[in-house]
Write an enzyme that holds these catalytic residues in place. Structure first.
Site, PDB file in Angstrom:
ATOM      1  N   HIS A   1      -5.606   7.485  -2.298  1.00  0.00           N
ATOM      2  CA  HIS A   1      -6.513   6.467  -1.645  1.00  0.00           C
ATOM      3  C   HIS A   1      -7.556   6.232  -2.694  1.00  0.00           C
ATOM      4  O   HIS A   1      -7.891   7.188  -3.490  1.00  0.00           O
ATOM      5  CB  HIS A   1      -7.149   6.865  -0.548  1.00  0.00           C
TER       6      HIS A   1
ATOM      7  N   HIS B   1       1.699   4.724  -2.545  1.00  0.00           N
ATOM      8  CA  HIS B   1       1.685   6.256  -2.495  1.00  0.00           C
ATOM      9  C   HIS B   1       3.182   6.545  -3.034  1.00  0.00           C
ATOM     10  O   HIS B   1       3.064   7.723  -3.739  1.00  0.00           O
ATOM     11  CB  HIS B   1       1.855   6.676  -1.091  1.00  0.00           C
TER      12      HIS B   1
ATOM     13  N   HIS C   1       0.907  -1.189   0.103  1.00  0.00           N
ATOM     14  CA  HIS C   1       0.099   0.122  -0.197  1.00  0.00           C
ATOM     15  C   HIS C   1       0.980   1.092   0.151  1.00  0.00           C
ATOM     16  O   HIS C   1       0.628   2.017  -0.848  1.00  0.00           O
ATOM     17  CB  HIS C   1      -0.965   0.091   1.171  1.00  0.00           C
ATOM     18  N   GLU C   2       1.797   1.188   1.030  1.00  0.00           N
ATOM     19  CA  GLU C   2       2.866   2.572   1.097  1.00  0.00           C
ATOM     20  C   GLU C   2       3.650   2.686  -0.137  1.00  0.00           C
ATOM     21  O   GLU C   2       3.505   3.866  -0.849  1.00  0.00           O
ATOM     22  CB  GLU C   2       3.529   2.510   2.423  1.00  0.00           C
TER      23      GLU C   2
END
Length: 486
Positions: free
Chosen positions: A227, A221, A217-218
């Site tokens: 998101h 980014h 997930h990170e």
């Protein structure tokens, strides 16, 4: 930094069984207010029957946004389901619908991206961490034309570390649970860096915080993804374990990252038959060059102030030869050129208001001006060395008069001075390091001002609200949050 970003993952929200709370406790209201302020508002949200000076939406309106985002009943009231969702571990970045990209769509402009792990977690062996981080990067290299290479020394494009609480950036961690990790969007300096909260229990299973899911997930980014509102997406803001065997990037995330890093067609085919080129027409006369730069965009999420101060009760924010003025009653924003109000002043690097004599000081390069209202006082400009700076200081980054101590703080790069207004000289023992004396506000200050009992320090596009007497950060804001942007 593109936000204190934390963890994520797929979560399914219950659609029924919410129990209304007839009278939420003050603690529940405070926690809900803090959650909405951090994740669903740029500048803050007011709780029912309270006044919050930076609120642009009411508590009820913002709560409905949150409930809609998570598929809850949009009541605008706290209930058991809403409180349960707020309590889940999640990412610290604000929420947007479907897959999203950061403002300006930052991306890596090279194919090989290096990464380095500088501090490991004792929860897992170093080899397990190395393998898991590589596996998380592979989720992206499988679907976009980027390659990731681990290095063991020097500065990598993406620097990774496990640290608890305050760990040297703009967003200290909050202990176990809550925010699990955060990452920065692509760019120079801290761009792409990922930090993991060492207060969590990192695992490779369904217990604790699964490192692979959080890291994947990170790194989304770090690739430029914000998101998603799709609850099956990796970039959904709250964390929940899913089976990681043979894990593939969900469709929503894949489409989002491929929209940024387009995959070229290896065998492009012409769609039309070639036609002869027409005889060229005479070229038209070129348009005249613009006579001035376009005004800055106040609603750019990445807005960086040159300076900020109050003047006669109104907030003024300076940027690229212009300034925005905001009335004390939040009655709108006006934009003007600096030299249209104060002739002879082209740019303001730092500014502060000294209320005892109703004077405002503008710093411009190696000199400064005295202002009263719309009038430049006679005898200016004067050299900034008059303040007592050493000769090598040729520019002030930020300044703020602190009424509690009757002194002005003057910021230059990573240090600051204290100027005693009553005595007209610098205090002894300065300069001091910003990050040691004002922990949590950043390594440098671009703009600073005092407002309603708080100090506000801008570093890049982010800002901290600071309680001087307690010497603590109250909350983190965006500069653009003051600009009345939807």
């Amino acid at each position: 930094m593109e936000c204190a970003i934390a963890v994520i993952i797929v979560v399914i929200v219950a659609q029924c069984g919410a129990v209304p709370l007839a009278s939420p406790s003050q603690e529940e209201l405070s926690k809900a207010q803090a959650y909405l302020s951090r994740f669903f508002s740029d500048v803050g949200v007011s709780a029912p029957n309270t006044v919050w000076r930076s609120s642009l939406d009411s508590f009820d309106e913002t709560l409905r946004k949150m409930q809609k985002y998570f598929g809850l009943e949009e009541t605008g009231q706290l209930d058991s389901n809403t409180i349960e969702v707020m309590a889940r571990p999640r990412c610290g970045f604000t929420d947007v619908p479907r897959y999203g990209h950061f403002e300006g769509r930052p991306k890596w402009h090279k194919r090989l991206i290096t990464y380095r792990i500088t501090e490991y977690s004792p929860d897992l062996s170093q080899s397990d961490v190395d393998t898991t981080i590589a596996k998380a990067f592979k989720v992206y290299s499988d679907v976009i034309p980027l390659d990731f290479k681990k290095i063991d020394s020097g500065t990598a494009d993406i620097m990774i570390k496990f640290k608890a609480r305050d760990h040297g950036d703009f967003a200290p961690f909050d202990g176990q649970g809550g925010v699990l990790a955060h990452a920065f969007s692509p760019g120079e300096g801290n761009g792409g860096d990922a930090h993991f909260d060492e207060d969590e229990t990192w695992t490779l299973t369904s217990s604790g915080a699964n490192l692979f899911l959080v890291a994947a997930h990170e790194f989304g980014h770090a690739m430029g993804l914000a998101h998603s509102q799709d609850q099956t997406a990796l970039m959904f803001p709250t964390y929940q374990y899913v089976n990681t065997d043979n894990y593939r990037l969900p469709d929503d995330d894949r489409l989002g990252v491929q929209a940024t890093y387009a995959i070229p067609d290896p065998n492009p085919q012409p769609t039309k038959k070639p036609v002869p080129k027409p005889v060229p027409e005479p070229e038209p006369e070129p348009d005249p060059e613009p006579t001035s730069e376009p005004p800055p965009d106040r609603c750019n999420r990445y807005l960086i102030f040159d300076a900020a101060t109050t003047i006669d009760g109104n907030l003024h924010f300076f940027k690229d030869g212009h300034f925005w003025s905001r009335g004390s009653n939040w009655d709108g924003i006006t934009l003007k050129k600096i030299d249209s109000v104060w002739p002879g002043i082209k740019r303001v690097d730092a500014a502060y208001e000294y209320k005892p004599d109703n004077t405002v000081i503008f710093f411009e390069g190696d000199h400064y001006w005295g202002i009263r209202g719309n009038t430049v006082l006679p005898g200016y400009p004067k050299p900034i060395s008059d303040f007592g700076f050493p000769r090598y200081i040729t520019k002030v980054d930020a300044a703020v008069y602190v009424p509690f101590i009757s002194k002005t703080l003057l910021f230059v790069r990573g240090k600051y001075w204290s100027y005693n207004e009553r005595r007209g000289r610098m205090d002894g023992g300065y300069p001091k390091r910003i990050n040691k004396e004002f922990r949590g506000i950043g390594l440098s200050v671009d703009a600073a001002f005092a407002n309603k009992g708080y100090l506000y320090f801008s570093s890049g596009f982010r800002q901290t609200e600071y309680h001087y007497n307690r010497r603590r950060v109250i909350r983190t804001l965006l500069n653009s949050g003051w600009m009345d942007c939807k």
